[in-house]
Design an enzyme around this catalytic site. Sequence first.
Site, PDB file in Angstrom:
ATOM      1  N   GLY A  13       0.778  -1.242   0.000  1.00 54.74           N
ATOM      2  CA  GLY A  13       0.000   0.000   0.000  1.00 54.74           C
ATOM      3  C   GLY A  13       0.803   1.281   0.000  1.00 54.74           C
ATOM      4  O   GLY A  13       0.324   2.294   0.502  1.00 54.74           O
ATOM      5  N   ASN A  15       1.588   3.072  -2.692  1.00 60.43           N
ATOM      6  CA  ASN A  15       0.880   4.010  -3.576  1.00 60.43           C
ATOM      7  C   ASN A  15      -0.392   4.519  -2.905  1.00 60.43           C
ATOM      8  O   ASN A  15      -0.735   5.704  -3.030  1.00 60.43           O
ATOM      9  CB  ASN A  15       0.537   3.338  -4.906  1.00 60.43           C
ATOM     10  CG  ASN A  15       1.701   3.407  -5.870  1.00 60.43           C
ATOM     11  OD1 ASN A  15       2.077   4.483  -6.332  1.00 60.43           O
ATOM     12  ND2 ASN A  15       2.299   2.257  -6.162  1.00 60.43           N
ATOM     13  N   MET A  90      -4.199  -6.920  -6.735  1.00 59.97           N
ATOM     14  CA  MET A  90      -3.670  -8.064  -7.473  1.00 59.97           C
ATOM     15  C   MET A  90      -4.755  -8.972  -8.040  1.00 59.97           C
ATOM     16  O   MET A  90      -4.604 -10.194  -8.056  1.00 59.97           O
ATOM     17  CB  MET A  90      -2.717  -8.871  -6.563  1.00 59.97           C
ATOM     18  CG  MET A  90      -1.558  -8.062  -6.027  1.00 59.97           C
ATOM     19  SD  MET A  90      -0.607  -7.261  -7.336  1.00 59.97           S
ATOM     20  CE  MET A  90       0.219  -8.695  -8.013  1.00 59.97           C
ATOM     21  N   ARG A  91      -5.851  -8.360  -8.461  1.00 59.54           N
ATOM     22  CA  ARG A  91      -6.898  -9.161  -9.098  1.00 59.54           C
ATOM     23  C   ARG A  91      -7.373  -8.453 -10.359  1.00 59.54           C
ATOM     24  O   ARG A  91      -7.446  -7.225 -10.398  1.00 59.54           O
ATOM     25  CB  ARG A  91      -8.092  -9.344  -8.150  1.00 59.54           C
ATOM     26  CG  ARG A  91      -7.744 -10.233  -6.978  1.00 59.54           C
ATOM     27  CD  ARG A  91      -8.921 -10.510  -6.115  1.00 59.54           C
ATOM     28  NE  ARG A  91     -10.027 -11.180  -6.776  1.00 59.54           N
ATOM     29  CZ  ARG A  91     -10.140 -12.491  -6.907  1.00 59.54           C
ATOM     30  NH1 ARG A  91      -9.190 -13.282  -6.477  1.00 59.54           N
ATOM     31  NH2 ARG A  91     -11.211 -13.013  -7.476  1.00 59.54           N
ATOM     32  N   ASN A 107      -5.536   2.806 -12.682  1.00 61.43           N
ATOM     33  CA  ASN A 107      -4.543   1.869 -12.158  1.00 61.43           C
ATOM     34  C   ASN A 107      -3.163   2.474 -12.371  1.00 61.43           C
ATOM     35  O   ASN A 107      -2.971   3.309 -13.249  1.00 61.43           O
ATOM     36  CB  ASN A 107      -4.640   0.529 -12.901  1.00 61.43           C
ATOM     37  CG  ASN A 107      -3.650  -0.490 -12.382  1.00 61.43           C
ATOM     38  OD1 ASN A 107      -3.462  -0.622 -11.163  1.00 61.43           O
ATOM     39  ND2 ASN A 107      -2.988  -1.212 -13.263  1.00 61.43           N
ATOM     40  N   HIS A 109       0.871   1.275 -13.101  1.00 64.30           N
ATOM     41  CA  HIS A 109       1.674   0.131 -13.533  1.00 64.30           C
ATOM     42  C   HIS A 109       3.135   0.575 -13.619  1.00 64.30           C
ATOM     43  O   HIS A 109       3.423   1.638 -14.197  1.00 64.30           O
ATOM     44  CB  HIS A 109       1.179  -0.355 -14.902  1.00 64.30           C
ATOM     45  CG  HIS A 109       1.959  -1.516 -15.398  1.00 64.30           C
ATOM     46  ND1 HIS A 109       1.812  -2.782 -14.875  1.00 64.30           N
ATOM     47  CD2 HIS A 109       2.927  -1.607 -16.336  1.00 64.30           C
ATOM     48  CE1 HIS A 109       2.640  -3.603 -15.487  1.00 64.30           C
ATOM     49  NE2 HIS A 109       3.326  -2.919 -16.381  1.00 64.30           N
TER      50      HIS A 109
HETATM   51  C1  GRF Z   1       3.292  -0.989  -7.542  1.00 61.29           C
HETATM   52  O1  GRF Z   1       4.514  -1.179  -8.187  1.00 61.29           O
HETATM   53  C2  GRF Z   1       2.214  -0.724  -8.551  1.00 61.29           C
HETATM   54  O2  GRF Z   1       2.659  -0.037  -9.677  1.00 61.29           O
HETATM   55  C3  GRF Z   1       1.807  -2.116  -8.949  1.00 61.29           C
HETATM   56  O3  GRF Z   1       1.853  -2.860  -7.756  1.00 61.29           O
HETATM   57  C4  GRF Z   1       2.813  -2.277  -6.873  1.00 61.29           C
HETATM   58  C5  GRF Z   1       2.092  -2.004  -5.580  1.00 61.29           C
HETATM   59  O4  GRF Z   1       2.935  -1.481  -4.597  1.00 61.29           O
HETATM   60  N1  GRF Z   1       0.518  -2.122  -9.598  1.00 61.29           N
HETATM   61  P1  GRF Z   1       2.324  -0.746  -3.322  1.00 61.29           P
HETATM   62  O5  GRF Z   1       1.390  -1.757  -2.667  1.00 61.29           O
HETATM   63  O6  GRF Z   1       1.568   0.448  -3.808  1.00 61.29           O
HETATM   64  O7  GRF Z   1       3.476  -0.408  -2.458  1.00 61.29           O
END
Ligand code: GRF
Length: 217
Positions: A13, A15, A90-91, A107, A109
């Site tokens: 988490g 981000n 992750m889904r 999202n 990436h």
């Molecule tokens: C990040 O690298 C994001 O771009 C990807 O999954 C990772 C999640 O990291 N979709 P966090 O949980 O936000 O630290």
Amino acid sequence: MRPRLGILASGRGSNAEALMDAFTRGDLPAELAVVVSNRAGAPVLDKAAARGFPTACVPSAGKDRARHERELLGVLEGHGVQHLLLAGYMRVLSPQFLATFPGKVLNIHPALLPDFPGLRAAERQWEAGVKVAGATVHLVDEGVDTGPPLLMGSLEVRGDEGPEGLAMRILHEVEHVIYPRAVRLFLDRLARAAQHPSPATPTTPLAPTAPAAGGER
Ligand code: GRF
């Protein structure tokens, strides 16, 4: 009324933290209605609770996609969520679920899409020897990391980071910076669209145009 946003995240988490901090600072003209995880005990839930945001856990383990998404939708509707921010969720969301939030799911990436979609994107950039790496915030469509980009950010690969180091640099130097900015852009766009709605589609068919001078050809 300010738009109501929800964050979906599965784990660390970081981000989500960057986004929550932007909400707390007042940088985002919207309400963070709820932070939802599909994993019980995910650190993101503690981080959200510590900042005073509503949280919910809708476990996905052992459930089929349709049932999990029904439960998730119930929680999101209960919090009045209108737009979704995926932050390490992750889904893959089904087309049926996405149809409930058309053009309203963002999202992030860790690559410059359309290159390196899918898992381990940051590490794969290192392995491919790219000189410039980065991250993309995009709208979510039915594919995996295929939706239209909103904002990208890049960095120069130093060459001594290693795959994990590059992933961390992308996370801290790019992702945490561009995600709140992209959400701001998205919200500003929404506000402009609300002020200047596009002309309504005519409900009656247009009258046939008069034949060109000289009659039928
Ligand atoms: C990040 O690298 C994001 O771009 C990807 O999954 C990772 C999640 O990291 N979709 P966090 O949980 O936000 O630290």
